[in-house]
Scaffold this motif. Structure first.
Motif, PDB file in Angstrom:
ATOM      1  N   GLU A  37       1.062  -1.418   0.069  1.00 17.77           N
ATOM      2  CA  GLU A  37       0.249  -0.101   0.125  1.00 17.77           C
ATOM      3  C   GLU A  37       0.635   1.238   0.412  1.00 17.77           C
ATOM      4  O   GLU A  37       0.576   1.947   0.839  1.00 17.77           O
ATOM      5  CB  GLU A  37      -0.256  -0.330   1.439  1.00 17.77           C
ATOM      6  CG  GLU A  37      -1.949  -1.186   1.175  1.00 17.77           C
ATOM      7  CD  GLU A  37      -3.094  -1.343   2.646  1.00 17.77           C
ATOM      8  OE1 GLU A  37      -2.683  -1.186   3.400  1.00 17.77           O
ATOM      9  OE2 GLU A  37      -3.639  -2.190   2.263  1.00 17.77           O
ATOM     10  N   LEU A  38       2.089   1.200  -0.615  1.00 20.07           N
ATOM     11  CA  LEU A  38       2.914   2.629  -0.617  1.00 20.07           C
ATOM     12  C   LEU A  38       2.849   3.306  -1.887  1.00 20.07           C
ATOM     13  O   LEU A  38       3.057   4.597  -2.156  1.00 20.07           O
ATOM     14  CB  LEU A  38       4.413   2.173  -1.087  1.00 20.07           C
ATOM     15  CG  LEU A  38       4.899   0.670   0.156  1.00 20.07           C
ATOM     16  CD1 LEU A  38       6.121   0.861   0.197  1.00 20.07           C
ATOM     17  CD2 LEU A  38       4.728   1.959   1.326  1.00 20.07           C
ATOM     18  N   LEU A  39       1.801   3.100  -2.710  1.00 27.57           N
ATOM     19  CA  LEU A  39       1.619   3.035  -4.163  1.00 27.57           C
ATOM     20  C   LEU A  39      -0.095   3.928  -4.040  1.00 27.57           C
ATOM     21  O   LEU A  39      -1.327   2.670  -3.690  1.00 27.57           O
ATOM     22  CB  LEU A  39       1.523   3.000  -5.002  1.00 27.57           C
ATOM     23  CG  LEU A  39       3.287   2.715  -5.818  1.00 27.57           C
ATOM     24  CD1 LEU A  39       3.439   2.010  -6.900  1.00 27.57           C
ATOM     25  CD2 LEU A  39       4.070   4.179  -5.530  1.00 27.57           C
ATOM     26  N   GLU A  40      -0.649   4.938  -5.051  1.00 25.62           N
ATOM     27  CA  GLU A  40      -1.635   5.119  -5.585  1.00 25.62           C
ATOM     28  C   GLU A  40      -2.077   4.995  -7.006  1.00 25.62           C
ATOM     29  O   GLU A  40      -1.023   5.801  -7.159  1.00 25.62           O
ATOM     30  CB  GLU A  40      -1.748   6.293  -5.099  1.00 25.62           C
ATOM     31  CG  GLU A  40      -2.534   6.743  -3.964  1.00 25.62           C
ATOM     32  CD  GLU A  40      -3.287   7.500  -2.700  1.00 25.62           C
ATOM     33  OE1 GLU A  40      -2.845   8.883  -3.515  1.00 25.62           O
ATOM     34  OE2 GLU A  40      -3.448   7.859  -1.610  1.00 25.62           O
ATOM     35  N   TRP A  60       2.943   8.026  -4.888  1.00 26.26           N
ATOM     36  CA  TRP A  60       3.136   7.697  -3.520  1.00 26.26           C
ATOM     37  C   TRP A  60       1.918   8.221  -2.554  1.00 26.26           C
ATOM     38  O   TRP A  60       1.004   8.893  -2.592  1.00 26.26           O
ATOM     39  CB  TRP A  60       4.220   8.513  -2.722  1.00 26.26           C
ATOM     40  CG  TRP A  60       5.003   8.647  -3.253  1.00 26.26           C
ATOM     41  CD1 TRP A  60       5.551   7.841  -4.292  1.00 26.26           C
ATOM     42  CD2 TRP A  60       6.784   8.674  -2.431  1.00 26.26           C
ATOM     43  NE1 TRP A  60       6.993   7.699  -4.278  1.00 26.26           N
ATOM     44  CE2 TRP A  60       7.571   8.471  -3.180  1.00 26.26           C
ATOM     45  CE3 TRP A  60       6.812   9.984  -1.932  1.00 26.26           C
ATOM     46  CZ2 TRP A  60       9.299   8.881  -2.878  1.00 26.26           C
ATOM     47  CZ3 TRP A  60       8.663  10.413  -1.165  1.00 26.26           C
ATOM     48  CH2 TRP A  60       9.058   9.810  -2.240  1.00 26.26           C
ATOM     49  N   SER A  61       1.471   7.211  -2.063  1.00 34.72           N
ATOM     50  CA  SER A  61       0.050   6.795  -1.037  1.00 34.72           C
ATOM     51  C   SER A  61       0.709   7.934   0.238  1.00 34.72           C
ATOM     52  O   SER A  61       1.947   7.747   0.405  1.00 34.72           O
ATOM     53  CB  SER A  61      -0.218   5.476  -0.629  1.00 34.72           C
ATOM     54  OG  SER A  61       0.698   4.840   0.461  1.00 34.72           O
ATOM     55  N   GLU A  62      -0.464   8.204   1.337  1.00 38.59           N
ATOM     56  CA  GLU A  62       0.553   8.301   2.388  1.00 38.59           C
ATOM     57  C   GLU A  62       1.231   7.843   3.386  1.00 38.59           C
ATOM     58  O   GLU A  62       2.835   7.873   3.309  1.00 38.59           O
ATOM     59  CB  GLU A  62      -0.550   8.632   3.258  1.00 38.59           C
ATOM     60  CG  GLU A  62      -0.493   9.686   5.424  1.00 38.59           C
ATOM     61  CD  GLU A  62      -1.751  10.091   5.660  1.00 38.59           C
ATOM     62  OE1 GLU A  62      -1.454  10.347   6.668  1.00 38.59           O
ATOM     63  OE2 GLU A  62      -2.499  10.197   5.027  1.00 38.59           O
ATOM     64  N   LYS A  63       1.201   6.260   2.584  1.00 40.59           N
ATOM     65  CA  LYS A  63       2.026   5.344   3.808  1.00 40.59           C
ATOM     66  C   LYS A  63       3.646   5.240   2.984  1.00 40.59           C
ATOM     67  O   LYS A  63       4.166   5.435   3.397  1.00 40.59           O
ATOM     68  CB  LYS A  63       1.109   4.300   3.547  1.00 40.59           C
ATOM     69  CG  LYS A  63       1.685   2.974   4.568  1.00 40.59           C
ATOM     70  CD  LYS A  63       0.806   1.467   4.197  1.00 40.59           C
ATOM     71  CE  LYS A  63       2.213   0.499   5.043  1.00 40.59           C
ATOM     72  NZ  LYS A  63       1.008  -0.759   4.927  1.00 40.59           N
ATOM     73  N   GLY A  64       2.977   5.851   2.040  1.00 41.56           N
ATOM     74  CA  GLY A  64       4.443   5.399   1.037  1.00 41.56           C
ATOM     75  C   GLY A  64       5.684   6.611   0.933  1.00 41.56           C
ATOM     76  O   GLY A  64       6.866   6.214   1.771  1.00 41.56           O
ATOM     77  N   ALA A  65       4.604   7.567   1.503  1.00 40.40           N
ATOM     78  CA  ALA A  65       5.160   8.704   1.819  1.00 40.40           C
ATOM     79  C   ALA A  65       5.893   8.973   3.345  1.00 40.40           C
ATOM     80  O   ALA A  65       7.107   9.206   3.419  1.00 40.40           O
ATOM     81  CB  ALA A  65       4.233  10.826   1.966  1.00 40.40           C
ATOM     82  N   MET A  68       9.038   7.068   3.108  1.00 43.77           N
ATOM     83  CA  MET A  68      10.435   7.145   2.145  1.00 43.77           C
ATOM     84  C   MET A  68      10.850   8.478   3.349  1.00 43.77           C
ATOM     85  O   MET A  68      12.493   8.659   2.924  1.00 43.77           O
ATOM     86  CB  MET A  68      10.262   8.021   0.556  1.00 43.77           C
ATOM     87  CG  MET A  68       9.670   6.802  -0.134  1.00 43.77           C
ATOM     88  SD  MET A  68      11.401   5.877  -0.874  1.00 43.77           S
ATOM     89  CE  MET A  68      12.394   6.384  -2.071  1.00 43.77           C
ATOM     90  N   CYS A  69       9.929   8.501   3.951  1.00 44.82           N
ATOM     91  CA  CYS A  69      10.676  10.396   4.664  1.00 44.82           C
ATOM     92  C   CYS A  69      11.152  10.107   6.124  1.00 44.82           C
ATOM     93  O   CYS A  69      11.416  10.687   7.235  1.00 44.82           O
ATOM     94  CB  CYS A  69       9.634  11.281   4.945  1.00 44.82           C
ATOM     95  SG  CYS A  69       8.350  11.901   3.317  1.00 44.82           S
ATOM     96  N   GLY A  70      10.415   8.335   5.977  1.00 46.15           N
ATOM     97  CA  GLY A  70      10.673   8.409   7.728  1.00 46.15           C
ATOM     98  C   GLY A  70      11.805   7.589   7.732  1.00 46.15           C
ATOM     99  O   GLY A  70      12.852   7.261   8.078  1.00 46.15           O
TER     100      GLY A  70
END
Length: 70
Positions: A37-40, A60-65, A68-70
């Motif tokens: 669930e990293l993409l939309e 990027w989905s919110e989870k994907g962002a 990547m930022c975490g």
């Protein structure tokens, strides 16, 4: 949870998508990003210029962002 070599590959693939280079991404690797669930999938994406028209796009989905930022 993504770790090790899989996490590294996912990061590289997410960067490809951020640069708009997802056309070269093999389906099996794209499927991993979708499964986690990293993409939309955004359709249609309207384009101008030499790419005029519409096509399916990935983002990027919110989870994907967060990944990547975490």
């Amino acid at each position: 949870e993504l770790t090790g070599v899989v996490a590294e590959q996912v990061s590289e693939d997410m960067a490809l998508i951020a640069r708009g280079e997802e056309l070269d991404l093999p389906w099996r690797r794209l499927r991993v990003l979708i499964d986690y669930e990293l993409l939309e999938i955004v359709a249609p994406a309207l384009l101008g210029g030499s790419l005029r028209g519409s096509r399916t796009s990935l983002g990027w989905s919110e989870k994907g962002a967060q990944f990547m930022c975490g």
